[in-house]
Design a protein around this motif. Structure first.
Motif, PDB file in Angstrom:
ATOM      1  N   GLN A 136       0.822  -1.207   0.000  1.00 29.63           N
ATOM      2  CA  GLN A 136       0.000   0.000   0.000  1.00 29.63           C
ATOM      3  C   GLN A 136       0.853   1.252   0.000  1.00 29.63           C
ATOM      4  O   GLN A 136       0.507   2.259  -0.611  1.00 29.63           O
ATOM      5  CB  GLN A 136      -0.925   0.013   1.226  1.00 29.63           C
ATOM      6  CG  GLN A 136      -2.165  -0.844   1.071  1.00 29.63           C
ATOM      7  CD  GLN A 136      -3.170  -0.568   2.164  1.00 29.63           C
ATOM      8  OE1 GLN A 136      -2.794  -0.202   3.276  1.00 29.63           O
ATOM      9  NE2 GLN A 136      -4.433  -0.734   1.854  1.00 29.63           N
ATOM     10  N   VAL A 137       1.987   1.180   0.676  1.00 30.96           N
ATOM     11  CA  VAL A 137       2.874   2.339   0.768  1.00 30.96           C
ATOM     12  C   VAL A 137       3.696   2.509  -0.512  1.00 30.96           C
ATOM     13  O   VAL A 137       3.793   3.608  -1.069  1.00 30.96           O
ATOM     14  CB  VAL A 137       3.815   2.205   1.985  1.00 30.96           C
ATOM     15  CG1 VAL A 137       4.837   3.350   1.995  1.00 30.96           C
ATOM     16  CG2 VAL A 137       3.013   2.181   3.274  1.00 30.96           C
ATOM     17  N   PRO A 194       0.826   1.591  -4.457  1.00 26.91           N
ATOM     18  CA  PRO A 194      -0.618   1.711  -4.161  1.00 26.91           C
ATOM     19  C   PRO A 194      -1.522   1.384  -5.339  1.00 26.91           C
ATOM     20  O   PRO A 194      -2.703   1.091  -5.143  1.00 26.91           O
ATOM     21  CB  PRO A 194      -0.763   3.178  -3.727  1.00 26.91           C
ATOM     22  CG  PRO A 194       0.408   3.880  -4.350  1.00 26.91           C
ATOM     23  CD  PRO A 194       1.512   2.884  -4.342  1.00 26.91           C
ATOM     24  N   ARG A 195      -1.025   1.420  -6.566  1.00 23.21           N
ATOM     25  CA  ARG A 195      -1.854   1.141  -7.736  1.00 23.21           C
ATOM     26  C   ARG A 195      -2.025  -0.357  -8.001  1.00 23.21           C
ATOM     27  O   ARG A 195      -2.844  -0.751  -8.823  1.00 23.21           O
ATOM     28  CB  ARG A 195      -1.269   1.808  -8.978  1.00 23.21           C
ATOM     29  CG  ARG A 195      -1.387   3.332  -8.973  1.00 23.21           C
ATOM     30  CD  ARG A 195      -0.894   3.923 -10.281  1.00 23.21           C
ATOM     31  NE  ARG A 195      -1.079   5.356 -10.316  1.00 23.21           N
ATOM     32  CZ  ARG A 195      -2.218   5.953 -10.669  1.00 23.21           C
ATOM     33  NH1 ARG A 195      -3.257   5.214 -11.019  1.00 23.21           N
ATOM     34  NH2 ARG A 195      -2.317   7.261 -10.687  1.00 23.21           N
ATOM     35  N   ASN A 225      -7.941  -2.642   2.429  1.00 24.50           N
ATOM     36  CA  ASN A 225      -8.318  -2.255   1.056  1.00 24.50           C
ATOM     37  C   ASN A 225      -7.809  -3.217  -0.012  1.00 24.50           C
ATOM     38  O   ASN A 225      -7.479  -2.781  -1.121  1.00 24.50           O
ATOM     39  CB  ASN A 225      -7.856  -0.828   0.735  1.00 24.50           C
ATOM     40  CG  ASN A 225      -8.533   0.211   1.591  1.00 24.50           C
ATOM     41  OD1 ASN A 225      -9.738   0.122   1.850  1.00 24.50           O
ATOM     42  ND2 ASN A 225      -7.765   1.193   2.041  1.00 24.50           N
TER      43      ASN A 225
END
Length: 401
Positions: free
Chosen positions: A71-72, A75-76, A98
């Protein structure tokens, strides 16, 4: 093709996922497999993964820790959990992070395909949105540059009032402080050249020259390169040292000749204030008009001397050979059109350049002599005093004439 990375510590699961669907038909390429979380994180960056299957229970770094890192850093990237029944609670935690979706082992092909179809819809929408954003950014950037060029053109040619200029200069980011260098450039038509060259469409040539000049100018946010009247190009750059700018401009002329096969006329000056630029522009434009009225041979001879004045052995015969004319004939043309002999005109150019170097206290006298084509400092001093009435040292001590 979208890039899929499979992270699972069980080879059987990885192999099964690789064979589960006709990935190529779906527009997906399986680019890598990882057997632990740490390896998966490294590979995600190397292969630039768009989609990942992640197992929860992996050595070194479990799936939850991996997703937090993804995520860091990426993120895509869409993450789909592959979880065993006894790890369902962990899968719920991953959803809160997510992840795109999760599947329970053993994975059913129909369920897998449904999730993949949904993931592709999201990926395609994101890509289209990104392309549209990039296109809009490009259009806005192009429009802003066009408006800025138009503003600068109107300003230097006297089509704006002082009030209009003051009102809009902040909007166009003309944050100049102190001295400003103005350069005016005009490409010479083909009939002024003594060798065959490429015939450029004017707007394309202007675009190419702007690119070369922009790369050579100091990388300052307030430098501005724009089109002026009649295929002319102008450049504004804040300066603290004139000599450096002169060298950049000379290198620009050589680059345009080398890469574009075009000779250019250039004139430049330094304004104490940005507001003085329109006045200086008119002076430089008048110089260009007068220069353009010269015969092609004389124009190119001047250009050659202004470019290579630093060569110690520069001679009339060398220049005449370059111009493809007889040396005696060239000497007569110089006397007729410029009112000076070859030696006198070359000396003028060398002394004019020497004055600019003398204004920079970091240059030593012998360095200036060498830069201006003189074999010795003594000979340079003699020529300088003969033309100006002062020795170079006296000129520097007086701070000018």
């Amino acid at each position: 093709m979208w890039k899929l990375l499979i992270a699972d510590d069980e080879p059987r699961i990885r192999h099964g996922l690789c064979k589960a669907l006709p990935w190529s038909d779906l527009g997906i390429d399986i680019v890598a497999e990882a057997e632990n979380g740490r390896e998966a994180l490294e590979l995600a960056g190397e292969v630039d993964a768009d989609l990942m299957f992640v197992d929860i229970n992996m050595p070194f770094m479990n799936g939850i820790e991996l997703i937090e890192q993804l995520q860091v850093k990426y993120p895509r990237c869409l993450v789909i959990i592959i979880s065993g029944h006894d790890e369902f609670a962990y899968a719920q935690q991953a959803v809160r992070l997510n992840v795109f979706d999760y599947l329970l082992k053993p994975v059913q092909k129909t369920e897998l395909k449904m999730v993949i179809v949904k993931a592709l819809e999201v990926l395609n929408k994101d890509r289209n949105d990104q392309k549209y954003t990039q296109w809009m950014h490009h259009k806005l950037e192009y429009s802003a540059l066009t408006l800025r060029e138009d503003f600068l053109h109107k300003w230097v040619t006297g089509k704006l009032t002082e009030e209009q200029f003051e009102e809009e200069k902040q909007f166009y980011q003309l944050h100049f402080h102190g001295k400003v260098s103005l350069l005016l450039i005009k490409p010479l038509s083909k009939n002024t050249m003594n060798v065959s060259s490429k015939v450029w469409e004017p707007s394309l040539l202007a675009f190419a020259m702007k690119n070369i000049l922009s790369e050579m100018l100091p990388q300052l946010p307030m430098s501005a390169v724009f089109s002026a009247d009649r295929n002319q190009i102008a450049a504004l750059t804040p300066v603290s040292e004139l000599t450096n700018m002169r060298e950049i401009y000379q290198e620009f002329e050589r680059s345009v000749m080398t890469y574009l096969g075009v000779n250019v006329l250039t004139f430049h000056c330094v304004a104490e204030l940005l507001e003085d630029i329109p006045m200086h522009y008119e002076v430089l434009r008048a110089h260009l008009i007068r220069e353009s009225a010269l015969t092609p041979i004389i124009m190119m001879t001047k250009k050659y001397l202004e470019t290579y004045y630093y060569k110690e052995d520069l001679s009339l015969s060398e220049v005449a050979e370059h111009m493809n004319v007889n040396a005696t004939y060239l000497s007569k043309l110089l006397k007729r059109d410029l009112g000076k002999s070859f030696v006198d005109y070359l000396t003028d150019i060398r002394i004019q350049n020497a004055i600019q170097y003398l204004n920079d206290p970091t240059y030593k006298m012998y360095e200036i002599a060498n830069k201006c084509g003189y074999q010795s400092q003594h000979y340079f001093s003699h020529a300088f005093k003969k033309m100006t009435g002062f020795s170079p040292l006296e000129y520097r001590k007086r701070g000018g004439f």
